[in-house]
Design a protein around this motif. Structure first.
Motif, PDB file in Angstrom:
ATOM      1  N   PRO A  83      39.026  41.279  40.535  1.00 48.44           N
ATOM      2  CA  PRO A  83      37.677  41.170  41.099  1.00 48.44           C
ATOM      3  C   PRO A  83      36.586  41.293  40.049  1.00 48.44           C
ATOM      4  O   PRO A  83      35.479  40.836  40.259  1.00 48.44           O
ATOM      5  CB  PRO A  83      37.587  42.355  42.072  1.00 48.44           C
ATOM      6  CG  PRO A  83      38.953  42.896  42.204  1.00 48.44           C
ATOM      7  CD  PRO A  83      39.760  42.443  41.030  1.00 48.44           C
ATOM      8  N   TRP A  84      36.903  41.931  38.923  1.00 45.47           N
ATOM      9  CA  TRP A  84      35.890  42.189  37.892  1.00 45.47           C
ATOM     10  C   TRP A  84      35.877  41.120  36.819  1.00 45.47           C
ATOM     11  O   TRP A  84      35.258  41.287  35.775  1.00 45.47           O
ATOM     12  CB  TRP A  84      36.126  43.554  37.256  1.00 45.47           C
ATOM     13  CG  TRP A  84      37.584  43.819  37.037  1.00 45.47           C
ATOM     14  CD1 TRP A  84      38.329  43.410  35.985  1.00 45.47           C
ATOM     15  CD2 TRP A  84      38.451  44.520  37.913  1.00 45.47           C
ATOM     16  NE1 TRP A  84      39.621  43.806  36.158  1.00 45.47           N
ATOM     17  CE2 TRP A  84      39.726  44.501  37.329  1.00 45.47           C
ATOM     18  CE3 TRP A  84      38.266  45.167  39.143  1.00 45.47           C
ATOM     19  CZ2 TRP A  84      40.829  45.103  37.929  1.00 45.47           C
ATOM     20  CZ3 TRP A  84      39.367  45.763  39.739  1.00 45.47           C
ATOM     21  CH2 TRP A  84      40.631  45.729  39.126  1.00 45.47           C
ATOM     22  N   TYR A 119      32.419  35.468  40.731  1.00 46.80           N
ATOM     23  CA  TYR A 119      33.415  36.525  40.824  1.00 46.80           C
ATOM     24  C   TYR A 119      34.195  36.360  42.126  1.00 46.80           C
ATOM     25  O   TYR A 119      33.654  35.839  43.114  1.00 46.80           O
ATOM     26  CB  TYR A 119      32.740  37.896  40.771  1.00 46.80           C
ATOM     27  CG  TYR A 119      32.251  38.243  39.389  1.00 46.80           C
ATOM     28  CD1 TYR A 119      33.126  38.768  38.453  1.00 46.80           C
ATOM     29  CD2 TYR A 119      30.935  38.009  39.006  1.00 46.80           C
ATOM     30  CE1 TYR A 119      32.693  39.072  37.172  1.00 46.80           C
ATOM     31  CE2 TYR A 119      30.495  38.310  37.726  1.00 46.80           C
ATOM     32  CZ  TYR A 119      31.384  38.841  36.816  1.00 46.80           C
ATOM     33  OH  TYR A 119      30.963  39.129  35.545  1.00 46.80           O
ATOM     34  N   GLY A 121      34.863  38.217  44.525  1.00 41.10           N
ATOM     35  CA  GLY A 121      34.201  38.759  45.707  1.00 41.10           C
ATOM     36  C   GLY A 121      33.238  37.778  46.357  1.00 41.10           C
ATOM     37  O   GLY A 121      32.850  37.959  47.503  1.00 41.10           O
TER      38      GLY A 121
ATOM     39  N   TRP B 240      30.392  43.554  38.690  1.00 38.94           N
ATOM     40  CA  TRP B 240      31.095  42.514  39.454  1.00 38.94           C
ATOM     41  C   TRP B 240      31.043  42.757  40.949  1.00 38.94           C
ATOM     42  O   TRP B 240      31.343  41.873  41.744  1.00 38.94           O
ATOM     43  CB  TRP B 240      32.541  42.436  38.993  1.00 38.94           C
ATOM     44  CG  TRP B 240      33.225  43.769  39.056  1.00 38.94           C
ATOM     45  CD1 TRP B 240      33.237  44.725  38.072  1.00 38.94           C
ATOM     46  CD2 TRP B 240      33.924  44.324  40.152  1.00 38.94           C
ATOM     47  NE1 TRP B 240      33.925  45.820  38.491  1.00 38.94           N
ATOM     48  CE2 TRP B 240      34.366  45.606  39.758  1.00 38.94           C
ATOM     49  CE3 TRP B 240      34.261  43.849  41.432  1.00 38.94           C
ATOM     50  CZ2 TRP B 240      35.104  46.427  40.606  1.00 38.94           C
ATOM     51  CZ3 TRP B 240      34.994  44.670  42.269  1.00 38.94           C
ATOM     52  CH2 TRP B 240      35.402  45.947  41.855  1.00 38.94           C
ATOM     53  N   PRO B 242      30.001  42.789  44.601  1.00 38.91           N
ATOM     54  CA  PRO B 242      28.979  42.062  45.337  1.00 38.91           C
ATOM     55  C   PRO B 242      27.914  43.049  45.812  1.00 38.91           C
ATOM     56  O   PRO B 242      28.234  44.148  46.249  1.00 38.91           O
ATOM     57  CB  PRO B 242      29.726  41.473  46.528  1.00 38.91           C
ATOM     58  CG  PRO B 242      31.164  41.561  46.183  1.00 38.91           C
ATOM     59  CD  PRO B 242      31.319  42.677  45.208  1.00 38.91           C
TER      60      PRO B 242
END
Ligand SMILES: Nc1ncnc2c1ncn2[C@@H]1O[C@H](COP(=O)(O)OP(=O)(O)OP(=O)(O)O)[C@@H](O)[C@H]1O
Ligand SMILES: [Mg+2]
Lengths: 242, 245
Positions: A83-84, A119, A121, B240, B242
């Motif tokens: 996710p990062w 990203y 997300g 990162w 959201p």
């Protein structure tokens, strides 16, 4: 290159301490260039089998011989992206040697151009699945493993992605294993269809599909589907008799 | 803006209180400022502040790297956890003063003793936090890294470390505030310089302006380091995520 699998047993122990069998008899060999589709009911042990094949789980009876130094690419049942890290970084981390031309082509084919710097997300499930696909193909694998890559997508999207997978799979000589409980995937993509029983999983039937992938029109697909269904019902009937 | 307001009201309360109180017990802000400027001009202030900051930096770095490594190991390896746990509980419950005094007795009134004592005080909380973080690592991402044959370093850098970053930030923040408090005690008890030493001198002379001048400068430095170093690091580590609507 060849993959030899002979899993005779796999049991899990649940939190209450009860042991239950998940896999019983899985014996098959696959050559480079073959696309094997494992078709079985939900919860029968498909993901468990794939984890054993990739060497993520060593606690089973039997043995698996993977070709030495085979590169693996996998699309997990959930996308499993970092996710990062951005979409592009996610792909590049798995495939550090990929050149820009190949990467662009892959992103273009999977319609990810616009999302390179996003990203995970920020992506829908369909997009995240595509990134996972891009990552698996970017490593130019010798063994490609796809765990229900089209599950829980709407039909239109699933159809489109299925065509993209068909194209990618044909573009490279590798051993491909795809697990699904959707007959359409099996019929459209497979050279061989393995029918799996309910848990504990064993192979009920090993059905070759002779028509080449690109030559499968609607009529052929319907015919293959019918024959698989027929074989499946025979196999299940055999099983309940024996 | 709000911060400024609360700072101004703090000054106002102080000023009013000083007007009513006995001047030697609570000097007014300008009196303290005079002392502060005098100390700054003579260079004393920077000398002591520098000595303290150097100790903080060293002890903090030592405790974070060592504590982080031990915590990671204890989170990953069950045997390490079983062996380390009793020590951890002992260290967690040992009063800071005991550690400092023992360090000075065993290693003499030296710089090494002071820094080691500060680091040992901070070590266990770093270990506990990082152990927690390591236990919370996502196994499925480990599997992903294994399947794609990512090298150890790559996995650590891109898969493990980002998951640990919030824990590192938490450990750094709580650790820093702990170190700030302990460093002064260590200096008071056994060092010939540093803010803690100077506060000890002010205490012996009952020199409240000097005491306040040093304490407030010290507090200001802590605040600056918090906003300039710790907070940006936390923001970067969670870039990162959201944004919440
Ligand atoms: N770690 C585990 N501990 C105990 N039981 C497990 C574990 N992992 C899987 N199982 C059990 O093993 C069985 C097979 O799981 P698996 O995930 O392989 O199924 P699957 O065929 O992939 O299902 P699906 O189609 O829903 O993905 C399930 O009944 C599941 O509950
Ligand atoms: Mg599964």
């Amino acid at each position: 290159m060849q993959l030899d699998v002979d899993i005779t047993g796999k049991t899990f122990q649940n939190a209450a301490g009860e042991r239950h069998e998940v896999l019983t008899g899985l014996k098959f060999s696959l050559q480079s260039g073959q696309v094997a589709v494992f078709f079985g009911p939900s919860g029968c042990g498909k993901s468990t089998m794939l984890r054993i094949l990739l060497g993520l789980d060593h606690d089973f009876q039997g043995h698996v011989t993977r070709p030495a130094k085979a590169r693996a690419g996998m699309v997990f049942q959930e996308p499993r992206l970092l996710p990062w890290r951005s979409v592009e970084e996610n792909v590049r981390l798995a495939a550090p040697d990929i050149d820009e031309t190949k990467l662009s082509a892959l992103f273009k084919l999977l319609e990810l151009d616009a999302h390179r710097s996003h990203y995970p997300g920020e992506l829908s499930l369909g997009l995240a699945r595509r990134v996972a696909l891009a990552r698996a193909f970017a490593v130019e694998p010798d063994i490609l493993v796809l765990d229900e890559p089209l599950a829980s997508l709407d039909d239109a999207l699933a159809n489109r992605l299925r065509e993209e997978i068909a194209m990618l799979v044909s573009s490279r000589t590798m051993i491909t294993l795809l697990v699904t409980h959707n007959l359409d995937d099996a019929v459209r993509l497979a050279d061989r269809v393995f029918l799996l029983s309910a848990r504990p999983a064993r192979i009920l039937a090993d059905l070759p599909v002779r028509t080449p992938r690109h030559a499968r029109g609607d009529a052929e697909i319907a015919a293959i589907k019918a024959s698989i269904l027929r074989r499946a019902s025979i196999a299940v009937a055999d099983r309940s008799v024996s | 803006m709000l911060r400024l307001l609360s700072f101004v009201s703090f000054l106002a309360i102080w000023w009013v209180a000083a007007a009513y109180a006995d001047g030697t017990k609570l000097p007014s802000p300008p009196a303290v400022l005079d002392v502060l400027l005098a100390e700054a001009r003579s260079g004393e202030l920077f000398l002591h502040l520098g000595a303290t900051l150097a100790r903080v930096a060293l002890a903090f770095a030592l405790a974070m790297t060592l504590g982080g490594a031990i915590g990671y190991l204890m989170g990953r390896v069950r045997l390490a956890n079983r062996l380390g746990d009793p020590w951890l509980i002992l260290l967690l419950n040992l009063p800071a003063l005991v550690v400092i005094v023992l360090a000075y007795i065993w290693a003499g009134l030296t710089e090494v003793a002071a820094i080691a004592a500060i680091a040992i005080n901070k070590l266990p909380t770093a270990v506990v936090t990082l152990r927690e973080g390591t236990r919370a690592l996502d196994r499925s991402l480990d599997e992903m890294a294994t399947v794609f044959a990512m090298s150890r370093w790559r996995t650590f850098r891109h898969v493990i470390l980002p998951q640990l970053a919030p824990y590192v930030a938490a450990a750094a923040r709580s650790g820093l505030s702990l170190v700030w408090k302990i460093v002064l005690v260590a200096e008071l008890l056994g060092r010939p310089n540093g803010v803690g030493f100077e506060i000890g001198v002010a205490f012996q002379l009952f020199d409240t302006p000097l005491l306040l001048a040093y304490s407030l400068t010290f507090a200001a430095v802590v605040l600056i380091i918090e906003t300039l170093l710790v907070q940006p690091f936390e923001a970067r580590a969670s870039r990162w995520r959201p944004r919440a609507a």
